[in-house]
Design a protein around this motif. Structure first.
Motif, PDB file in Angstrom:
ATOM      1  N   THR A  48      11.282   1.560   1.026  1.00  0.00           N
ATOM      2  CA  THR A  48      10.496   0.445   1.542  1.00  0.00           C
ATOM      3  C   THR A  48       9.863   0.844   2.875  1.00  0.00           C
ATOM      4  O   THR A  48      10.544   1.362   3.758  1.00  0.00           O
ATOM      5  CB  THR A  48      11.387  -0.789   1.754  1.00  0.00           C
ATOM      6  OG1 THR A  48      11.945  -1.166   0.494  1.00  0.00           O
ATOM      7  CG2 THR A  48      10.575  -1.940   2.321  1.00  0.00           C
ATOM      8  N   GLU A 104       0.820   4.352   0.876  1.00  0.00           N
ATOM      9  CA  GLU A 104       0.523   3.834  -0.456  1.00  0.00           C
ATOM     10  C   GLU A 104      -0.479   2.681  -0.445  1.00  0.00           C
ATOM     11  O   GLU A 104      -1.014   2.311  -1.499  1.00  0.00           O
ATOM     12  CB  GLU A 104       1.797   3.385  -1.172  1.00  0.00           C
ATOM     13  CG  GLU A 104       2.594   2.333  -0.448  1.00  0.00           C
ATOM     14  CD  GLU A 104       3.747   2.927   0.336  1.00  0.00           C
ATOM     15  OE1 GLU A 104       4.803   2.273   0.416  1.00  0.00           O
ATOM     16  OE2 GLU A 104       3.586   4.043   0.873  1.00  0.00           O
ATOM     17  N   TYR A 105      -0.742   2.112   0.726  1.00  0.00           N
ATOM     18  CA  TYR A 105      -1.722   1.033   0.799  1.00  0.00           C
ATOM     19  C   TYR A 105      -3.158   1.555   0.767  1.00  0.00           C
ATOM     20  O   TYR A 105      -4.091   0.777   0.560  1.00  0.00           O
ATOM     21  CB  TYR A 105      -1.520   0.217   2.073  1.00  0.00           C
ATOM     22  CG  TYR A 105      -0.213  -0.542   2.127  1.00  0.00           C
ATOM     23  CD1 TYR A 105       0.424  -0.948   0.965  1.00  0.00           C
ATOM     24  CD2 TYR A 105       0.393  -0.847   3.349  1.00  0.00           C
ATOM     25  CE1 TYR A 105       1.624  -1.647   1.017  1.00  0.00           C
ATOM     26  CE2 TYR A 105       1.586  -1.555   3.400  1.00  0.00           C
ATOM     27  CZ  TYR A 105       2.200  -1.941   2.234  1.00  0.00           C
ATOM     28  OH  TYR A 105       3.389  -2.631   2.291  1.00  0.00           O
ATOM     29  N   LYS A 142      -6.378 -10.495  -0.538  1.00  0.00           N
ATOM     30  CA  LYS A 142      -6.370  -9.044  -0.689  1.00  0.00           C
ATOM     31  C   LYS A 142      -6.237  -8.371   0.663  1.00  0.00           C
ATOM     32  O   LYS A 142      -6.931  -8.722   1.621  1.00  0.00           O
ATOM     33  CB  LYS A 142      -7.658  -8.577  -1.383  1.00  0.00           C
ATOM     34  CG  LYS A 142      -7.721  -7.067  -1.596  1.00  0.00           C
ATOM     35  CD  LYS A 142      -9.029  -6.642  -2.230  1.00  0.00           C
ATOM     36  CE  LYS A 142      -9.090  -5.128  -2.402  1.00  0.00           C
ATOM     37  NZ  LYS A 142     -10.385  -4.683  -2.972  1.00  0.00           N
ATOM     38  N   LEU A 143      -5.344  -7.375   0.727  1.00  0.00           N
ATOM     39  CA  LEU A 143      -5.268  -6.516   1.903  1.00  0.00           C
ATOM     40  C   LEU A 143      -6.487  -5.608   1.886  1.00  0.00           C
ATOM     41  O   LEU A 143      -6.683  -4.832   0.951  1.00  0.00           O
ATOM     42  CB  LEU A 143      -3.992  -5.684   1.862  1.00  0.00           C
ATOM     43  CG  LEU A 143      -3.836  -4.612   2.949  1.00  0.00           C
ATOM     44  CD1 LEU A 143      -3.705  -5.252   4.326  1.00  0.00           C
ATOM     45  CD2 LEU A 143      -2.628  -3.716   2.648  1.00  0.00           C
ATOM     46  N   PRO A 180      -2.553  -5.916   9.966  1.00  0.00           N
ATOM     47  CA  PRO A 180      -3.365  -5.890   8.743  1.00  0.00           C
ATOM     48  C   PRO A 180      -4.560  -6.836   8.828  1.00  0.00           C
ATOM     49  O   PRO A 180      -4.573  -7.792   9.602  1.00  0.00           O
ATOM     50  CB  PRO A 180      -2.382  -6.361   7.654  1.00  0.00           C
ATOM     51  CG  PRO A 180      -1.021  -6.250   8.251  1.00  0.00           C
ATOM     52  CD  PRO A 180      -1.200  -6.451   9.726  1.00  0.00           C
ATOM     53  N   TYR A 197      -6.887  -9.133   6.117  1.00  0.00           N
ATOM     54  CA  TYR A 197      -6.909  -9.674   4.754  1.00  0.00           C
ATOM     55  C   TYR A 197      -8.202 -10.426   4.499  1.00  0.00           C
ATOM     56  O   TYR A 197      -8.836 -10.947   5.427  1.00  0.00           O
ATOM     57  CB  TYR A 197      -5.741 -10.641   4.530  1.00  0.00           C
ATOM     58  CG  TYR A 197      -4.453  -9.964   4.134  1.00  0.00           C
ATOM     59  CD1 TYR A 197      -4.046  -9.913   2.804  1.00  0.00           C
ATOM     60  CD2 TYR A 197      -3.636  -9.362   5.090  1.00  0.00           C
ATOM     61  CE1 TYR A 197      -2.870  -9.292   2.431  1.00  0.00           C
ATOM     62  CE2 TYR A 197      -2.457  -8.731   4.732  1.00  0.00           C
ATOM     63  CZ  TYR A 197      -2.077  -8.705   3.396  1.00  0.00           C
ATOM     64  OH  TYR A 197      -0.917  -8.072   3.035  1.00  0.00           O
ATOM     65  N   THR A 201       2.682 -12.454   2.580  1.00  0.00           N
ATOM     66  CA  THR A 201       1.673 -11.862   1.704  1.00  0.00           C
ATOM     67  C   THR A 201       2.386 -11.003   0.660  1.00  0.00           C
ATOM     68  O   THR A 201       3.585 -10.767   0.756  1.00  0.00           O
ATOM     69  CB  THR A 201       0.687 -10.975   2.487  1.00  0.00           C
ATOM     70  OG1 THR A 201       1.367  -9.794   2.938  1.00  0.00           O
ATOM     71  CG2 THR A 201       0.105 -11.716   3.682  1.00  0.00           C
ATOM     72  N   THR A 202       1.639 -10.543  -0.309  1.00  0.00           N
ATOM     73  CA  THR A 202       2.225  -9.694  -1.355  1.00  0.00           C
ATOM     74  C   THR A 202       2.853  -8.449  -0.761  1.00  0.00           C
ATOM     75  O   THR A 202       3.960  -8.049  -1.141  1.00  0.00           O
ATOM     76  CB  THR A 202       1.141  -9.289  -2.375  1.00  0.00           C
ATOM     77  OG1 THR A 202       0.599 -10.464  -2.972  1.00  0.00           O
ATOM     78  CG2 THR A 202       1.723  -8.398  -3.457  1.00  0.00           C
ATOM     79  N   GLU A 203       2.169  -7.827   0.189  1.00  0.00           N
ATOM     80  CA  GLU A 203       2.673  -6.587   0.781  1.00  0.00           C
ATOM     81  C   GLU A 203       3.793  -6.831   1.787  1.00  0.00           C
ATOM     82  O   GLU A 203       4.613  -5.926   2.017  1.00  0.00           O
ATOM     83  CB  GLU A 203       1.535  -5.837   1.482  1.00  0.00           C
ATOM     84  CG  GLU A 203       0.487  -5.260   0.559  1.00  0.00           C
ATOM     85  CD  GLU A 203      -0.474  -6.291   0.008  1.00  0.00           C
ATOM     86  OE1 GLU A 203      -1.198  -5.992  -0.951  1.00  0.00           O
ATOM     87  OE2 GLU A 203      -0.509  -7.426   0.561  1.00  0.00           O
ATOM     88  N   TYR A 204       3.854  -8.038   2.354  1.00  0.00           N
ATOM     89  CA  TYR A 204       4.841  -8.340   3.400  1.00  0.00           C
ATOM     90  C   TYR A 204       5.561  -9.642   3.061  1.00  0.00           C
ATOM     91  O   TYR A 204       5.214 -10.711   3.578  1.00  0.00           O
ATOM     92  CB  TYR A 204       4.142  -8.433   4.766  1.00  0.00           C
ATOM     93  CG  TYR A 204       3.291  -7.220   5.072  1.00  0.00           C
ATOM     94  CD1 TYR A 204       3.868  -6.025   5.477  1.00  0.00           C
ATOM     95  CD2 TYR A 204       1.898  -7.269   4.916  1.00  0.00           C
ATOM     96  CE1 TYR A 204       3.089  -4.905   5.738  1.00  0.00           C
ATOM     97  CE2 TYR A 204       1.114  -6.159   5.169  1.00  0.00           C
ATOM     98  CZ  TYR A 204       1.716  -4.978   5.580  1.00  0.00           C
ATOM     99  OH  TYR A 204       0.941  -3.872   5.830  1.00  0.00           O
ATOM    100  N   HIS A 233      -1.611 -11.311  10.641  1.00  0.00           N
ATOM    101  CA  HIS A 233      -2.752 -10.562  10.114  1.00  0.00           C
ATOM    102  C   HIS A 233      -4.039 -11.307  10.411  1.00  0.00           C
ATOM    103  O   HIS A 233      -4.055 -12.511  10.633  1.00  0.00           O
ATOM    104  CB  HIS A 233      -2.610 -10.332   8.604  1.00  0.00           C
ATOM    105  CG  HIS A 233      -2.439 -11.588   7.800  1.00  0.00           C
ATOM    106  ND1 HIS A 233      -1.223 -12.245   7.699  1.00  0.00           N
ATOM    107  CD2 HIS A 233      -3.309 -12.313   7.059  1.00  0.00           C
ATOM    108  CE1 HIS A 233      -1.366 -13.318   6.930  1.00  0.00           C
ATOM    109  NE2 HIS A 233      -2.618 -13.388   6.540  1.00  0.00           N
TER     110      HIS A 233
END
Length: 369
Positions: free
Chosen positions: A72, A80-81, A301-302, A311, A313, A332-335, A341
């Motif tokens: 993680t 990977e982002y 979306k990021l 970040p 968005y 968010t999906t990523e966090y 953000h």
């Protein structure tokens, strides 16, 4: 008498025989039970084996979960982002921040111009429709489409940008010296061999006061590795216009990006909600959706990271709880634990953050070579 004695003996023998048979049947039942118990013992053995297998599987799952937890991302920024086709490297360096402190930072390098966008920029003639521009002259100023109305307004204000055949004068920054008294639509040629490097703090740090973004100032980087900049330059007061008798109007494509004179593509808008911005500014004859997918429904979306590490968005529906920099804290999906953000505006032109809350690297936070 003998007859009764014989009857007695026969009856006695039958009774003995019946008892013997009965005893034999009773003795057989435990054997069956034993067989059943033996089968039961086998089942128990299978269950024990199953339990051992389950324990082993659980141990493997625990090991896998541990590995997943170790994988993680520790920081807000993770490799990977990013677009893996344009990402060249991501390394750790130490840099001085704007507040004078030093911090560990990510040095992230991308190949230039990863976005395939054939959207028009400068139109070739008065009959053509191009991209977008900001005109700050006296006649018909504002954010608008590059078409006849814009160029005729520039001509009316004394800027000679259309030749006698109705062609728009275009500067690609490679065709030699310009005539001083003429005006031009700017459309730089690409240099796909460039590499772009960004230095961003690993751990965002709040500044004592917000950093208001100036014209063309670097804001951050998209997940494709494209620079995100502040308000694009205008025709007359923009930094590209150094000749007072002329105007240089930089062209933007229909999604709000263009190439720097050095040849690398960069954004002045967040493209994923550009169509909403166009409609909000009464522009309906062009769109971005033909080139970049637009967010629909309640999608988010990021899209990138600001130079302070937070970040950025895009929201299909702009939240109503944004702070002065267009930011908010939310899951968010990523966090999944929530994160502060920045959010792209769906109405403002440009729609990038107007200020940053965090501390960026003091100097050389972006370079190209």
């Amino acid at each position: 008498m003998k007859k009764y004695t014989l009857l007695f003996i026969v009856t006695l023998l039958i009774g003995i025989f019946s008892y013997s048979c009965s005893s034999t049947e009773d003795d057989a039942t435990p054997s069956n039970n034993t067989t059943t118990n033996t089968s039961s013992d086998d089942d128990t053995s299978d269950e024990d084996a199953t339990d051992e297998t389950a324990d082993e599987n659980q141990s493997e799952n625990d090991s896998t979960n541990t590995e997943e937890e170790e994988e993680t991302p520790e920081f807000l920024i993770a490799s990977e982002y990013f677009n893996q086709e344009s990402l060249i490297s991501i390394e750790t360096v130490t840099a001085t921040l704007e507040d004078g402190t030093t911090a560990e930072c990510f040095e992230i390098t991308f190949s230039a111009n990863p976005v395939e966008n054939d959207s028009p920029l400068c139109p070739e003639t008065l009959e053509d429709v191009g991209g977008l521009g900001i005109y700050d002259g006296d006649t018909n100023p504002g954010f608008q489409v590059m078409k006849r109305a814009l160029f005729e307004a520039m001509e009316q204000d004394g800027y000679d940008i259309v030749d006698d055949q109705g062609n728009i004068r275009i500067d690609d920054f490679q065709s030699g010296a310009l005539e001083k008294n003429l005006s031009y639509c700017l459309d730089a040629a690409p240099d796909d061999d460039l590499e772009l490097t960004f230095i961003i703090p690993k751990t965002p740090k709040l500044a004592s006061s917000v950093n208001t973004i100036e014209t063309v100032e670097l804001i951050g980087v998209s997940i494709d590795g494209v620079p995100i900049n502040g308000t694009p330059p205008s025709a007359i007061s923009g930094p590209t216009n150094r000749i007072m008798a002329s105007a240089k109007i930089p062209s933007l494509d229909r999604c709000g990006g263009h190439k720097d004179p050095a040849g690398y593509y960069h954004w002045h808008f967040i493209a994923e909600v550009m169509d909403r911005v166009l409609v909000a500014n009464n522009i309906t004859d062009i769109n971005c959706g033909d080139y970049v997918d637009q967010l629909l429904g309640d999608a988010t979306k990021l899209v990138g990271f600001a130079k302070d590490g937070y970040p950025i968005y895009a929201y299909a529906v702009e939240p109503d709880d944004l702070d002065e920099c267009g930011g908010r804290s939310a899951i968010t999906t990523e966090y999944p634990d929530g994160v502060y953000h920045y959010v792209a505006s769906t109405t403002d032109a440009p729609n990038v953050p107007v200020c940053l809350k965090g501390v960026a690297v003091r100097s050389n936070n972006f370079r190209y070579e």
